[in-house]
Write an enzyme that holds these catalytic residues in place. Structure first.
Site, short mmCIF file in Angstrom:
data_model
loop_
_atom_site.label_atom_id
_atom_site.label_comp_id
_atom_site.label_asym_id
_atom_site.label_seq_id
_atom_site.Cartn_x
_atom_site.Cartn_y
_atom_site.Cartn_z
N ASP A 249 0.84 -1.20 0.00
CA ASP A 249 0.00 0.00 0.00
C ASP A 249 0.87 1.25 0.00
O ASP A 249 0.65 2.18 0.77
CB ASP A 249 -0.95 -0.02 1.20
CG ASP A 249 -1.95 1.13 1.19
OD1 ASP A 249 -2.22 1.68 0.10
OD2 ASP A 249 -2.45 1.50 2.28
N TYR B 78 -11.06 6.51 12.36
CA TYR B 78 -10.88 5.06 12.47
C TYR B 78 -9.87 4.71 13.56
O TYR B 78 -9.93 3.64 14.16
CB TYR B 78 -10.43 4.49 11.14
CG TYR B 78 -11.43 4.72 10.03
CD1 TYR B 78 -12.65 4.05 10.01
CD2 TYR B 78 -11.16 5.62 9.00
CE1 TYR B 78 -13.57 4.27 8.99
CE2 TYR B 78 -12.08 5.84 7.99
CZ TYR B 78 -13.29 5.16 7.99
OH TYR B 78 -14.20 5.39 7.00
N GLU C 96 -6.34 14.04 9.39
CA GLU C 96 -7.19 13.67 8.27
C GLU C 96 -8.54 13.25 8.86
O GLU C 96 -8.74 12.10 9.27
CB GLU C 96 -6.57 12.52 7.47
CG GLU C 96 -7.41 12.12 6.26
CD GLU C 96 -6.92 10.85 5.58
OE1 GLU C 96 -7.14 10.72 4.37
OE2 GLU C 96 -6.33 9.99 6.26
N ASP D 289 -3.13 9.82 10.10
CA ASP D 289 -3.90 9.16 9.06
C ASP D 289 -5.25 8.70 9.60
O ASP D 289 -5.33 8.09 10.66
CB ASP D 289 -3.10 7.97 8.54
CG ASP D 289 -3.70 7.32 7.31
OD1 ASP D 289 -3.91 8.02 6.32
OD2 ASP D 289 -3.94 6.10 7.35
#
Length: 565
Positions: free
Chosen positions: A65, A209, A244, A205
């Protein structure tokens, strides 16, 4: 507003430049960018005027990734150099007055990380609870699946240990369990390690989440963000978290820390970005104007980060289906230009057809909007995308230094764009010698932005322009293409006007409190007079822009700047 005050809160009017070490400059001739190559380009970045470098992940990785799958948070990927190379880079950056932040990717690790290997070794592993495991995972919600082209669930069954593990992103990126205090302590150690080596903060990031996908659920997930910020402030008072947080404004404000501002220091304005693209597609300023009117003020020492393009897909998830299709039709009509059904995998110049007028207008808008501008490497020369590369990699091509590419002595491992955006047509070397180039335009915008603290610090008011009343007796029809706003701080005022349309126009602005003042243009020569009634007429070329600083008769624009500082 003293200069010393603005430098204490440096993130309020910083210019942040995001780059990937792997694609910026090859220093050892193996076709891969590295810290030695980046260090040799520090003077270029300082000359551009940026004040803060944001490094994408540079840690050891299987690279499934593009480096966001990490196997060791305490080392540099050997392809990119050594810790010694990193320290030399940091010393050189600091010598040139540049701060450096790095991606903090701790919502997950690679499945090759030693932590996860130990965790999956058995249910009695001491690191079992470092990740999120379940015998019977919750049913998948299609909206939870971030990458629908690759995954159909956020749970993956582990044959060896007989349970499912959570992976919000790819299945090879198991989620860390922030509910575990040992995990939180380890993340803090990671921050402390890199801060000791000179980092001024981190870009966090996928913040929601990070704190919500845990087991068991935390009583107050935001306590972890507040703890991170407090730790960083103790270690280094001027450090920041750049978050973010792609949420509607009303939900995002809690990530600043409510009114305290003790969590994320700077949050990206995803809503404003998407409305800016909708306005550009329509040639109608109203969607952007409405977004800025609705946007809440951040806590006192926090800030919004403004951007038009970043290293990921250009997400349009906050637009309605109909609005998203408008932007697709204007800037990415081919399916190959779209990604995940919600965004575009193109760079800005390609989206605007290489039209330099529109490209310059877009970046003028970016640097004048209230907030801290964040740019992606290569934007300053108008680099394009390479759609032959998979997914989001299309916009992560090697930096184009010269007509032959000149990424290093060897051919870069990653392909560059071809056609109108190939290196022989778009490169740093040529634009440095061209006074009308996009690179020189960036340098001018950054210089003016840094000279005008009211743009970032001031109170922003979106104005209601009308066409010249002599030409438009209806006073208002046809003025929708013009976006105008003013920023006031410390007795200084900036008035900024952009024409999103393709026809020239004259607009009239009403500027309370500036009656009898003069407005000087900071981008081109010219001075305008504000009438005794507080109105001023501004002429705009097609896709034209004006940056106007107010000053009293007998004073100079420089005096206005000094007053603001």
């Amino acid at each position: 507003m003293r200069l010393t005050y603005t430098s204490d809160l440096w993130w309020k009017n910083a210019v942040v430049y995001c780059l990937d070490v792997e694609t910026f400059k090859d220093g050892d001739g193996d076709g891969v960018g590295d810290f030695r190559g980046l260090t040799q380009r520090i003077d270029y970045l300082a000359g551009l005027g940026v004040t803060c470098l944001w490094l994408m992940p540079f840690f050891p990785t299987p690279n499934k990734d593009d480096g966001y799958d990490i196997t060791d948070f305490y080392r540099v990927d050997p392809r990119l150099g050594t810790l010694g190379d990193f320290v030399e880079f940091m010393r050189t950056a600091h010598d040139r007055g540049l701060r450096v932040i790095a991606d903090l990717v701790v919502n997950h690790t690679s499945d090759q990380h030693p932590w996860f290997k130990e965790s999956r070794s058995g249910k009695d592993s001491p690191l079992r609870d470092w990740y999120v495991w379940s015998d019977t995972p919750e049913p998948d919600d299609p909206e939870q699946i971030i990458f629908p082209d690759k995954e159909d669930s956020v749970w993956e069954y582990d044959e060896g240990s007989g349970q499912y593990y959570l992976h919000t992103f790819y299945r090879h990126q198991p989620d860390l369990n922030i509910a575990n205090p040992e995990v939180r302590d380890e993340i803090t150690r990671v921050l402390g390690f890199w801060m000791e080596l000179g980092l001024a903060g981190f870009r966090v990031d996928a913040v929601p989440y990070l704190i919500e996908n845990v087991d068991p659920e935390l009583a107050n997930p935001h306590d972890f963000l507040a703890d991170l910020r407090a730790f960083m402030t103790r270690r280094q008072g001027g450090s920041i978290l750049l978050g973010e947080v792609n949420l509607p404004y009303k939900d995002l404000m809690t990530y600043f820390g409510e009114g305290l501002g003790d969590q994320v220091t700077v949050c990206f304005d995803f809503v404003g970005m998407q409305k800016a693209w909708l306005s550009t597609a329509r040639g109608d300023a109203r969607p952007l104007a409405d977004a800025l009117r609705e946007r809440p003020k951040p806590p006192k020492d926090c800030q919004w980060a403004m951007f038009l393009r970043n290293h990921d897909e250009l997400t349009l998830d906050k637009l309605s289906d109909e609005e998203r299709q408008e932007v697709f039709a204007a800037f990415g009509p081919d399916k190959d230009m779209q990604i995940f059904g919600r965004g575009l995998r193109r760079r800005l110049p390609g989206m605007l057809g290489g039209d330099l007028r529109r490209v310059k207008l877009a970046y003028s808008l970016l640097f004048s909007l209230p907030g801290t501008p964040v740019i992606f490497y290569g934007e300053e020369i108008g680099m394009g995308e390479n759609l032959a590369l998979e997914g989001r990699m299309a916009v992560r091509t090697p930096m184009q230094w010269a007509p032959d590419g000149s990424f290093g002595s060897a051919e870069p491992k990653r392909a560059m764009p071809d056609g109108p955006f190939a290196p022989e047509r778009v490169n740093v070397a040529a634009q440095r010698r061209d006074p009308d180039s996009l690179l020189r335009w960036f340098q001018l915008l950054i210089e003016r932005y840094r000279e005008c603290p009211e743009l970032a610090w001031g109170d922003c008011t979106v104005l209601d322009p009308v066409l010249d009343p002599v030409l438009d007796p209806g006073r208002g029809t046809g003025a929708n293409a013009v976006f105008a706003h003013r920023c006031d701080a410390g007795g200084a005022t900036m008035v900024i006007v952009h024409n999103l349309g393709d026809t020239a126009c004259d607009v009239e602005l009403t500027l309370p409190g500036l009656e009898g003042s003069r407005l000087t243009d900071l981008l081109v020569d010219g001075t305008l007079e504000v009438s005794g009634e507080g109105t001023v007429r501004v002429a705009l070329d097609p896709h034209g822009c004006r940056w106007l600083r107010a000053f009293a008769p007998g004073a100079s624009p420089e005096d206005a700047s000094a007053k603001a500082m």
